[in-house]
Design a protein around this motif. Structure first.
Motif, mmCIF file in Angstrom:
data_model
loop_
_atom_site.group_PDB
_atom_site.id
_atom_site.type_symbol
_atom_site.label_atom_id
_atom_site.label_comp_id
_atom_site.label_asym_id
_atom_site.label_seq_id
_atom_site.Cartn_x
_atom_site.Cartn_y
_atom_site.Cartn_z
ATOM 1 N N ALA A 84 8.053 18.884 24.913
ATOM 2 C CA ALA A 84 7.646 19.828 25.943
ATOM 3 C C ALA A 84 8.198 19.410 27.301
ATOM 4 O O ALA A 84 8.359 18.227 27.579
ATOM 5 N N ALA A 85 8.472 20.382 28.139
ATOM 6 C CA ALA A 85 8.939 20.125 29.505
ATOM 7 C C ALA A 85 7.955 20.754 30.480
ATOM 8 O O ALA A 85 7.446 21.853 30.248
ATOM 9 N N GLY A 86 7.656 20.026 31.550
ATOM 10 C CA GLY A 86 6.731 20.523 32.557
ATOM 11 C C GLY A 86 6.859 19.714 33.828
ATOM 12 O O GLY A 86 7.912 19.125 34.091
ATOM 13 N N THR A 87 5.780 19.648 34.603
ATOM 14 C CA THR A 87 5.792 19.002 35.908
ATOM 15 C C THR A 87 4.673 17.979 36.015
ATOM 16 O O THR A 87 3.542 18.256 35.622
ATOM 17 N N ILE A 88 5.009 16.817 36.560
ATOM 18 C CA ILE A 88 4.004 15.815 36.939
ATOM 19 C C ILE A 88 3.846 15.913 38.450
ATOM 20 O O ILE A 88 4.836 15.869 39.178
ATOM 21 N N ARG A 89 2.604 16.046 38.910
ATOM 22 C CA ARG A 89 2.303 16.061 40.344
ATOM 23 C C ARG A 89 1.532 14.800 40.698
ATOM 24 O O ARG A 89 0.505 14.506 40.094
ATOM 25 N N GLU A 115 3.604 9.347 26.621
ATOM 26 C CA GLU A 115 5.066 9.365 26.736
ATOM 27 C C GLU A 115 5.506 9.739 28.141
ATOM 28 O O GLU A 115 6.438 9.149 28.686
ATOM 29 N N ALA A 116 4.850 10.719 28.743
ATOM 30 C CA ALA A 116 5.203 11.147 30.101
ATOM 31 C C ALA A 116 4.958 10.026 31.106
ATOM 32 O O ALA A 116 5.781 9.791 32.000
ATOM 33 N N LEU A 117 3.844 9.305 30.956
ATOM 34 C CA LEU A 117 3.536 8.217 31.880
ATOM 35 C C LEU A 117 4.454 7.024 31.674
ATOM 36 O O LEU A 117 4.865 6.373 32.644
ATOM 37 N N ASP A 118 4.809 6.739 30.430
ATOM 38 C CA ASP A 118 5.769 5.657 30.163
ATOM 39 C C ASP A 118 7.106 5.961 30.835
ATOM 40 O O ASP A 118 7.727 5.077 31.444
ATOM 41 N N ALA A 129 7.575 7.861 33.453
ATOM 42 C CA ALA A 129 7.388 7.752 34.902
ATOM 43 C C ALA A 129 7.434 6.296 35.344
ATOM 44 O O ALA A 129 8.041 5.964 36.378
ATOM 45 N N ARG A 130 6.818 5.401 34.567
ATOM 46 C CA ARG A 130 6.868 3.967 34.890
ATOM 47 C C ARG A 130 8.309 3.446 34.861
ATOM 48 O O ARG A 130 8.682 2.618 35.676
ATOM 49 N N GLU A 176 5.146 -0.624 41.858
ATOM 50 C CA GLU A 176 3.755 -0.300 42.186
ATOM 51 C C GLU A 176 3.167 0.861 41.389
ATOM 52 O O GLU A 176 1.969 0.896 41.120
ATOM 53 N N LEU A 177 3.991 1.822 40.981
ATOM 54 C CA LEU A 177 3.442 2.992 40.282
ATOM 55 C C LEU A 177 2.673 2.591 39.031
ATOM 56 O O LEU A 177 1.606 3.129 38.758
#
Length: 84
Positions: A2-7, A30-33, A35-36, A42-43
């Motif tokens: 899936a594709a979307g947006t992280i805010r 998976e999305a958070l991995d 992003a890291r 720091e994120l």
């Protein structure tokens, strides 16, 4: 996938260096991995303290690997707010 947006909000926004970005993932984990990996440093520490909304619904205590993401969805990353 899936594709979307992280805010990102508040401290998460500062740590990521952006207010939002796209995701391509099946689950929140998976999305958070990803992003890291995009924002080392720091994120990762900030995300451990955050709560998350998926298309407006709180994730709560569910395991992030069990939270499926939808095509065109939105992940809101909410750090703890002072006084809130």
């Amino acid at each position: 996938m899936a594709a979307g947006t992280i805010r990102y909000w508040a401290a998460a926004k500062a740590a990521a260096g952006t207010a939002e970005e796209p995701y391509a993932a099946e689950t929140l984990a998976e999305a958070l991995d990803a992003a890291r990996e995009r924002h080392p440093g720091e994120l990762g520490q900030v995300l451990r303290r955050c709560s998350f909304l998926i298309d407006g619904d709180p994730v709560g205590t569910r395991g992030h690997e069990t939270v499926r993401l939808a095509e065109g969805g939105t992940v809101e990353v909410l750090p703890p707010f002072a006084g809130g």
